[in-house]
Write a protein that holds these residues in place. Structure first.
Motif, PDB file in Angstrom:
ATOM      1  N   PRO A 159      64.612  45.196   5.263  1.00 16.97           N
ATOM      2  CA  PRO A 159      65.773  46.091   5.415  1.00 16.97           C
ATOM      3  C   PRO A 159      65.624  47.054   6.597  1.00 16.97           C
ATOM      4  N   PHE A 160      64.403  47.183   7.102  1.00 15.45           N
ATOM      5  CA  PHE A 160      64.111  48.172   8.159  1.00 15.45           C
ATOM      6  C   PHE A 160      63.057  47.536   9.074  1.00 15.45           C
ATOM      7  N   PRO A 161      63.453  46.497   9.843  1.00 14.84           N
ATOM      8  CA  PRO A 161      62.420  45.760  10.607  1.00 14.84           C
ATOM      9  C   PRO A 161      61.888  46.576  11.792  1.00 14.84           C
ATOM     10  N   VAL A 162      60.586  46.798  11.778  1.00 13.83           N
ATOM     11  CA  VAL A 162      59.903  47.552  12.834  1.00 13.83           C
ATOM     12  C   VAL A 162      59.083  46.575  13.657  1.00 13.83           C
ATOM     13  N   ARG A 163      59.204  46.645  14.972  1.00 13.70           N
ATOM     14  CA  ARG A 163      58.435  45.736  15.834  1.00 13.70           C
ATOM     15  C   ARG A 163      57.029  46.257  16.115  1.00 13.70           C
ATOM     16  N   ALA A 164      56.946  47.542  16.427  1.00 13.50           N
ATOM     17  CA  ALA A 164      55.664  48.087  16.897  1.00 13.50           C
ATOM     18  C   ALA A 164      55.774  49.594  16.980  1.00 13.50           C
ATOM     19  N   MET A 165      54.657  50.250  17.225  1.00 16.48           N
ATOM     20  CA  MET A 165      54.695  51.655  17.618  1.00 16.48           C
ATOM     21  C   MET A 165      55.341  51.700  18.994  1.00 16.48           C
ATOM     22  N   ASP A 166      56.256  52.607  19.188  1.00 18.35           N
ATOM     23  CA  ASP A 166      56.826  52.770  20.524  1.00 18.35           C
ATOM     24  C   ASP A 166      56.022  53.793  21.321  1.00 18.35           C
ATOM     25  N   ALA A 167      55.720  54.906  20.698  1.00 18.17           N
ATOM     26  CA  ALA A 167      54.933  55.945  21.374  1.00 18.17           C
ATOM     27  C   ALA A 167      54.409  56.930  20.353  1.00 18.17           C
ATOM     28  N   VAL A 168      53.289  57.543  20.668  1.00 21.86           N
ATOM     29  CA  VAL A 168      52.807  58.708  19.934  1.00 21.86           C
ATOM     30  C   VAL A 168      53.124  59.902  20.823  1.00 21.86           C
ATOM     31  N   VAL A 169      53.969  60.807  20.328  1.00 24.34           N
ATOM     32  CA  VAL A 169      54.438  61.931  21.149  1.00 24.34           C
ATOM     33  C   VAL A 169      53.766  63.216  20.675  1.00 24.34           C
ATOM     34  N   PHE A 170      53.131  63.909  21.607  1.00 23.07           N
ATOM     35  CA  PHE A 170      52.395  65.137  21.304  1.00 23.07           C
ATOM     36  C   PHE A 170      53.117  66.336  21.913  1.00 23.07           C
ATOM     37  N   VAL A 171      53.029  67.462  21.237  1.00 25.41           N
ATOM     38  CA  VAL A 171      53.349  68.740  21.873  1.00 25.41           C
ATOM     39  C   VAL A 171      52.036  69.502  21.981  1.00 25.41           C
ATOM     40  N   VAL A 172      51.743  69.981  23.178  1.00 21.14           N
ATOM     41  CA  VAL A 172      50.473  70.673  23.409  1.00 21.14           C
ATOM     42  C   VAL A 172      50.725  71.968  24.181  1.00 21.14           C
ATOM     43  N   GLY A 173      49.693  72.785  24.265  1.00 23.20           N
ATOM     44  CA  GLY A 173      49.817  74.068  24.946  1.00 23.20           C
ATOM     45  C   GLY A 173      49.841  73.931  26.456  1.00 23.20           C
ATOM     46  N   ASN A 174      49.275  72.856  26.965  1.00 26.30           N
ATOM     47  CA  ASN A 174      49.214  72.674  28.420  1.00 26.30           C
ATOM     48  C   ASN A 174      49.228  71.174  28.718  1.00 26.30           C
ATOM     49  N   ALA A 175      50.436  70.626  28.869  1.00 30.95           N
ATOM     50  CA  ALA A 175      50.570  69.174  29.049  1.00 30.95           C
ATOM     51  C   ALA A 175      49.956  68.708  30.353  1.00 30.95           C
ATOM     52  N   THR A 176      50.023  69.553  31.376  1.00 33.82           N
ATOM     53  CA  THR A 176      49.474  69.183  32.685  1.00 33.82           C
ATOM     54  C   THR A 176      47.987  68.864  32.553  1.00 33.82           C
ATOM     55  N   GLN A 177      47.268  69.737  31.850  1.00 35.15           N
ATOM     56  CA  GLN A 177      45.824  69.523  31.710  1.00 35.15           C
ATOM     57  C   GLN A 177      45.500  68.464  30.648  1.00 35.15           C
ATOM     58  N   THR A 178      46.276  68.422  29.579  1.00 27.71           N
ATOM     59  CA  THR A 178      46.010  67.429  28.536  1.00 27.71           C
ATOM     60  C   THR A 178      46.198  66.011  29.082  1.00 27.71           C
ATOM     61  N   ALA A 179      47.219  65.829  29.899  1.00 30.20           N
ATOM     62  CA  ALA A 179      47.459  64.501  30.484  1.00 30.20           C
ATOM     63  C   ALA A 179      46.264  64.072  31.336  1.00 30.20           C
ATOM     64  N   LEU A 180      45.680  65.032  32.004  1.00 26.04           N
ATOM     65  CA  LEU A 180      44.492  64.745  32.816  1.00 26.04           C
ATOM     66  C   LEU A 180      43.314  64.349  31.917  1.00 26.04           C
ATOM     67  N   PHE A 181      43.156  65.053  30.806  1.00 22.60           N
ATOM     68  CA  PHE A 181      42.094  64.750  29.838  1.00 22.60           C
ATOM     69  C   PHE A 181      42.191  63.295  29.366  1.00 22.60           C
ATOM     70  N   TYR A 182      43.401  62.858  29.008  1.00 19.16           N
ATOM     71  CA  TYR A 182      43.547  61.479  28.524  1.00 19.16           C
ATOM     72  C   TYR A 182      43.282  60.462  29.631  1.00 19.16           C
ATOM     73  N   GLN A 183      43.474  60.874  30.861  1.00 15.27           N
ATOM     74  CA  GLN A 183      43.165  59.953  31.954  1.00 15.27           C
ATOM     75  C   GLN A 183      41.655  59.855  32.175  1.00 15.27           C
ATOM     76  N   PHE A 184      40.986  60.983  32.295  1.00 16.64           N
ATOM     77  CA  PHE A 184      39.560  60.851  32.632  1.00 16.64           C
ATOM     78  C   PHE A 184      38.684  60.568  31.419  1.00 16.64           C
ATOM     79  N   ALA A 185      39.067  61.058  30.230  1.00 14.07           N
ATOM     80  CA  ALA A 185      38.190  60.871  29.069  1.00 14.07           C
ATOM     81  C   ALA A 185      38.562  59.653  28.229  1.00 14.07           C
ATOM     82  N   PHE A 186      39.843  59.290  28.188  1.00 17.48           N
ATOM     83  CA  PHE A 186      40.294  58.158  27.372  1.00 17.48           C
ATOM     84  C   PHE A 186      40.676  56.966  28.248  1.00 17.48           C
TER      85      PHE A 186
END
Ligand SMILES: [Fe+2]
Length: 399
Positions: free
Chosen positions: A34-61
């Motif tokens: 009744p509710f067909p789901v294909r996949a996760m589309d995105a995990v959306v975060f709210v953070v205190g400093n997106a500019t720096q967090t985005a960098l963290f996910y690039q260099f650390a993850f």
């Protein structure tokens, strides 16, 4: 048809067979869903400093920035960075305008997940079903368009202030959603670094209040057609060591898996209570990332400064463990060196490890998981794991 849905499901340069191995897909018939789901589309975060967090996910993850929205693109409210790793997509948002509603969310919850967005083929059908089952519709189905095409979106409320946005992107060619532009990050991965450190989101865990787990299990059953997974962990993990109860729901093909935890009464303060206190209510506790080489992933992340929970040496020296897990692809010494846990069930085994909370509050953390046939969640490791978590709680004065 089953194949079509599977092969079509948000997979980006990770093959269907790889994905099947990585996250443990099952065959199913979406026409009866009744509710067909294909996949996760995105995990959306709210953070205190997106500019720096985005960098963290690039260099650390090891993630790659692919898209951006912000003042330069006409979004005066906030900055948002779109990051990818294989089939996994994270969107990191942080307020620019001092009056942004994102700041209210951040004040209440700290850095956290606001949206576990799902890719669906028919937004209207899903919303109609969800509404008939009593779900709170936060956004009615509507089209959003730009020069790259049209997406149809809607949103329903989940636990706490978390939502599920439903996205049909079959008529859209852009990088993420209208309002976003393709934009790489300025971070350059070092020469010779692995292309990526993980390939998919395996599962996203929600923490809810005492007595609410079954309500949310039934919500996912009734409203979203999710099925209960074979592994139901109940009384066996509500021990004096760590008090929680956990049940797992998944969409039809198991591409999307949502374990739900609630605290249980015990001698010590539950790790779930600590989360609920510091997150200010229910929310997403951890996200498990599927990797095909957990040893490499741990080494790379550790080198970038990511901290993992310690596993006591006694875990590896226990003859019961060795008997329980049998042969696995890496020598136990290599797992021990890195603190990687092993669990085996009737279908196979899995390797897993957990990070410490990644933000300032003791809330959101990550799991890395390498599956070899097992469709489980590491039930056999809960005790060792909880002892490690409790040592950290004690250091924070929250036990
Ligand atoms: Fe997990």
């Amino acid at each position: 048809m089953t194949e079509m849905i599977n092969r079509d499901s948000g997979i980006d340069d990770v093959s269907f067979d790889q994905l099947k191995q990585l996250v443990g897909l099952v065959d199913y018939d979406p026409s009866r869903d009744p509710f067909p789901v294909r996949a996760m589309d995105a995990v959306v975060f709210v953070v205190g400093n997106a500019t720096q967090t985005a960098l963290f996910y690039q260099f650390a993850f090891g993630m790659e920035q692919v898209g951006y929205s912000g003042p330069e693109t006409g979004n005066r409210d906030h900055k948002a960075f779109v990051l990818k790793s294989g089939s996994a997509r994270f969107v990191i948002k942080g307020a620019v305008d001092p009056k942004s509603p994102l700041l209210d969310h951040h004040r209440a919850h700290g850095d956290g997940v606001v949206d576990l967005a799902l890719e669906v083929a028919d937004v209207d059908k899903c919303i109609e079903h969800a509404r008939s089952q009593g779900a709170t519709v936060l956004e009615e189905p509507h089209d959003v368009s730009d020069e790259h095409g049209t997406v149809r979106v809607a949103a329903i409320a989940a636990y706490g202030q978390t939502r599920h946005t439903l996205v049909d992107r079959s008529r859209y060619q852009g990088v993420y959603l209208p309002g976003y532009v393709a934009k790489k990050g300025s971070y350059v991965r070092p020469e010779g670094a692995p292309k990526r450190l993980f390939q998919a989101v395996d599962h996203c865990v929600g923490n809810v209040e005492l007595g609410q787990m079954d309500y949310w299990v039934q919500f996912y059953n009734r409203v979203m057609g999710f099925v209960n997974m074979a592994e139901f962990v109940g009384d066996d993990i509500a021990t004096e060591y760590s008090a929680l109860m956990s049940k797992v729901v998944a969409n039809g093909n198991h591409r999307v898996k949502f374990p739900l935890n609630e605290p249980a009464v015990s001698k010590r303060k539950s790790q779930i209570d600590e989360y609920l206190e510091f997150y200010g209510g229910p929310g997403c506790q951890h996200i498990a990332l599927a990797t095909n080489d957990i040893l490499m992933t741990v080494d790379q992340m550790r080198a970038a400064g990511v901290e993992f929970l310690d596993t006591p040496d006694s875990y590896y020296d226990d003859p019961e463990l060795r008997a329980r897990i049998g042969e696995v692809r890496a020598p136990i010494e290599e797992l021990k060196k890195r603190g990687i846990l092993v669990d085996r069930d009737e279908d196979g085994y899995l390797l897993q490890i957990f990070t410490k909370p990644i933000g300032d509050r003791p809330t959101v953390f990550y799991e890395l998981i390498e599956r070899h046939g097992s469709l489980g969640f590491g039930k056999g490791n809960f005790k060792a794991l909880f002892e490690a978590i409790e040592r950290e709680q004690e250091r924070r004065g929250n036990l």
